[in-house]
Design a protein around this motif. Structure first.
Motif, PDB file in Angstrom:
ATOM      1  N   TYR A 120       1.338 -36.808  36.250  1.00  0.00           N
ATOM      2  CA  TYR A 120       0.111 -36.162  36.715  1.00  0.00           C
ATOM      3  C   TYR A 120      -0.246 -36.632  38.123  1.00  0.00           C
ATOM      4  O   TYR A 120      -0.560 -35.830  39.007  1.00  0.00           O
ATOM      5  CB  TYR A 120      -1.043 -36.473  35.767  1.00  0.00           C
ATOM      6  CG  TYR A 120      -1.108 -35.609  34.528  1.00  0.00           C
ATOM      7  CD1 TYR A 120      -1.525 -34.280  34.612  1.00  0.00           C
ATOM      8  CD2 TYR A 120      -0.767 -36.119  33.280  1.00  0.00           C
ATOM      9  CE1 TYR A 120      -1.595 -33.479  33.472  1.00  0.00           C
ATOM     10  CE2 TYR A 120      -0.841 -35.328  32.135  1.00  0.00           C
ATOM     11  CZ  TYR A 120      -1.253 -34.007  32.248  1.00  0.00           C
ATOM     12  OH  TYR A 120      -1.326 -33.219  31.121  1.00  0.00           O
ATOM     13  N   LYS A 166       1.578 -32.021  31.931  1.00  0.00           N
ATOM     14  CA  LYS A 166       1.311 -31.364  30.650  1.00  0.00           C
ATOM     15  C   LYS A 166       2.605 -31.133  29.879  1.00  0.00           C
ATOM     16  O   LYS A 166       2.695 -31.403  28.675  1.00  0.00           O
ATOM     17  CB  LYS A 166       0.590 -30.032  30.886  1.00  0.00           C
ATOM     18  CG  LYS A 166       0.213 -29.305  29.606  1.00  0.00           C
ATOM     19  CD  LYS A 166      -0.550 -28.025  29.914  1.00  0.00           C
ATOM     20  CE  LYS A 166      -0.939 -27.304  28.614  1.00  0.00           C
ATOM     21  NZ  LYS A 166      -1.691 -26.044  28.887  1.00  0.00           N
ATOM     22  N   ASN A 167       3.625 -30.638  30.575  1.00  0.00           N
ATOM     23  CA  ASN A 167       4.919 -30.416  29.930  1.00  0.00           C
ATOM     24  C   ASN A 167       5.583 -31.737  29.554  1.00  0.00           C
ATOM     25  O   ASN A 167       6.279 -31.827  28.541  1.00  0.00           O
ATOM     26  CB  ASN A 167       5.839 -29.625  30.854  1.00  0.00           C
ATOM     27  CG  ASN A 167       7.058 -29.065  30.137  1.00  0.00           C
ATOM     28  OD1 ASN A 167       6.930 -28.404  29.116  1.00  0.00           O
ATOM     29  ND2 ASN A 167       8.234 -29.341  30.671  1.00  0.00           N
ATOM     30  N   GLY A 216       4.052 -34.415  28.494  1.00  0.00           N
ATOM     31  CA  GLY A 216       3.456 -34.808  27.226  1.00  0.00           C
ATOM     32  C   GLY A 216       3.957 -33.971  26.068  1.00  0.00           C
ATOM     33  O   GLY A 216       4.205 -34.491  24.970  1.00  0.00           O
ATOM     34  N   ARG A 217       4.152 -32.679  26.302  1.00  0.00           N
ATOM     35  CA  ARG A 217       4.630 -31.786  25.242  1.00  0.00           C
ATOM     36  C   ARG A 217       6.058 -32.136  24.819  1.00  0.00           C
ATOM     37  O   ARG A 217       6.349 -32.254  23.617  1.00  0.00           O
ATOM     38  CB  ARG A 217       4.577 -30.336  25.725  1.00  0.00           C
ATOM     39  CG  ARG A 217       5.037 -29.312  24.692  1.00  0.00           C
ATOM     40  CD  ARG A 217       4.968 -27.902  25.251  1.00  0.00           C
ATOM     41  NE  ARG A 217       5.988 -27.667  26.272  1.00  0.00           N
ATOM     42  CZ  ARG A 217       7.246 -27.288  25.986  1.00  0.00           C
ATOM     43  NH1 ARG A 217       7.630 -27.131  24.716  1.00  0.00           N
ATOM     44  NH2 ARG A 217       8.116 -27.071  26.954  1.00  0.00           N
ATOM     45  N   ASN A 268       4.813 -31.961  36.466  1.00  0.00           N
ATOM     46  CA  ASN A 268       4.281 -31.250  35.303  1.00  0.00           C
ATOM     47  C   ASN A 268       3.935 -32.241  34.193  1.00  0.00           C
ATOM     48  O   ASN A 268       4.702 -32.420  33.238  1.00  0.00           O
ATOM     49  CB  ASN A 268       5.284 -30.203  34.811  1.00  0.00           C
ATOM     50  CG  ASN A 268       4.652 -29.192  33.883  1.00  0.00           C
ATOM     51  OD1 ASN A 268       3.649 -29.470  33.222  1.00  0.00           O
ATOM     52  ND2 ASN A 268       5.227 -27.996  33.838  1.00  0.00           N
TER      53      ASN A 268
END
Length: 320
Positions: A224, A231-232, A234-235, A229
């Motif tokens: 971050y 968010k990706n 973490g996914r 990315n």
């Protein structure tokens, strides 16, 4: 407080200069000792699985005790002579035990060869930092191997030794490195090392369980902060963090794959034998040489956050 200052000094020295290649690294001495003990064990035990299993236990003890005891004793003697001498010695050892800049430098060698279009040179460069066979890797395979190594060693080479040094100074850092070196040398689950290296592999799994997961979380935060990315990251971490034979290795690899929006891992060849492996991440875009540089940035970001977190916890424990 002196150990905290020594860790800080070692951390800064590593960032500035990397590994002092002109000097014999203590981990190389540990590795030579492991090799000697392995030869003796095989000579004494032959092909007996039970004997090799027992020899593996003895080998671990004979490696760990001096790896911890010798630095502890030398620091004790140095402190008896003068506290400043103890601080200098421990700072230098902390510096040697961290591998952020050396890992970045070695991976950059791979990047440089790829940018020159020299695939054989890139294969040779990456062979210096990975355990798999590299002679048949294409450009994408070489890049993936380098990125995976940087990602995994964000924990093994920085976060984990830093955590152990914050807890118990350089001696505990050497304890960790001894176990980690044994795992890298004899911790394979093949016919040759299944019994002799079993305890070493299990110990490494235990010691890296917490550091690898802390490192993964800090790497997500780094993604971050660095404009990747997050968010990706973490996914993919939540989905693929266990897509590896080791319970720890895929933790940071999953984060890195997600942050860079690439797919890592998959089948690999070790010592001429193909090993089937799960993929980590989604191939949102093709792997490219620049991913090695991006992985290095993630490594540094994770290293800085690790130092700030562990240092703050250590400082709070000292003043409360």
């Amino acid at each position: 407080m002196m150990s905290l200052a020594a860790c800080g000094t070692g951390f800064i020295l590593d960032f500035l200069f990397g590994d002092p290649v002109w000097l014999m690294h203590p981990v190389r001495l540990i590795g030579a000792w492991i090799s000697f003990l392995e030869k003796r064990a095989r000579k004494l035990c032959g092909d007996s699985d039970k004997k090799l299993l027992a020899a593996g236990v003895v080998l671990c003890v004979l490696v760990i005790l001096p790896a911890f005891g010798i630095p502890w004793f030398l620091l004790y003697i140095a402190g008896y002579i003068h506290p400043i001498l103890e601080f200098i010695l421990e700072s230098f050892w902390c510096y040697q035990l961290l591998a952020a800049k050396s890992l970045k430098q070695e991976s950059r060698k791979v990047y440089t060869e790829l940018k020159k279009g020299d695939l054989p040179g890139a294969r040779k460069a990456v062979s210096m930092i990975v355990g798999r066979d590299t002679d048949r890797l294409d450009e994408a395979g070489v890049t993936k191997a380098a990125v995976e190594t940087v990602a995994e060693n964000a924990s093994d080479g920085v976060t984990a030794p830093l955590l152990f040094m914050m807890i118990g100074g350089a001696p505990l850092g050497f304890f960790y490195k001894a176990v980690n070196t044994m795992d890298s040398m004899i911790g394979y689950k093949d016919e040759k090392y299944l019994y002799l290296g079993r305890l070493a592999a299990k110990l490494d799994d235990v010691l890296n369980y917490i550091p690898s997961r802390v490192s993964a979380v800090l790497m997500i935060i780094s993604a971050y902060l660095l404009g990747m990315n997050g968010k990706n990251a973490g996914r993919i971490y939540r989905r693929d963090r266990m897509n590896h034979a080791s319970p720890n290795s895929a933790q940071t690899e999953a984060v890195c794959a997600g942050a860079l929006e690439i797919q890592l891992a998959g089948d690999a060849v070790y010592f001429g034998k193909l090993y089937k492996k799960k993929y980590i991440g989604d191939a949102i875009r093709p792997v490219e040489a620049e991913d090695i540089v991006r992985a290095g940035r993630l490594l540094y970001g994770t290293a800085v956050l690790s130092f700030l977190l562990f240092g703050a916890i250590k400082l709070l424990s000292l003043i409360t």
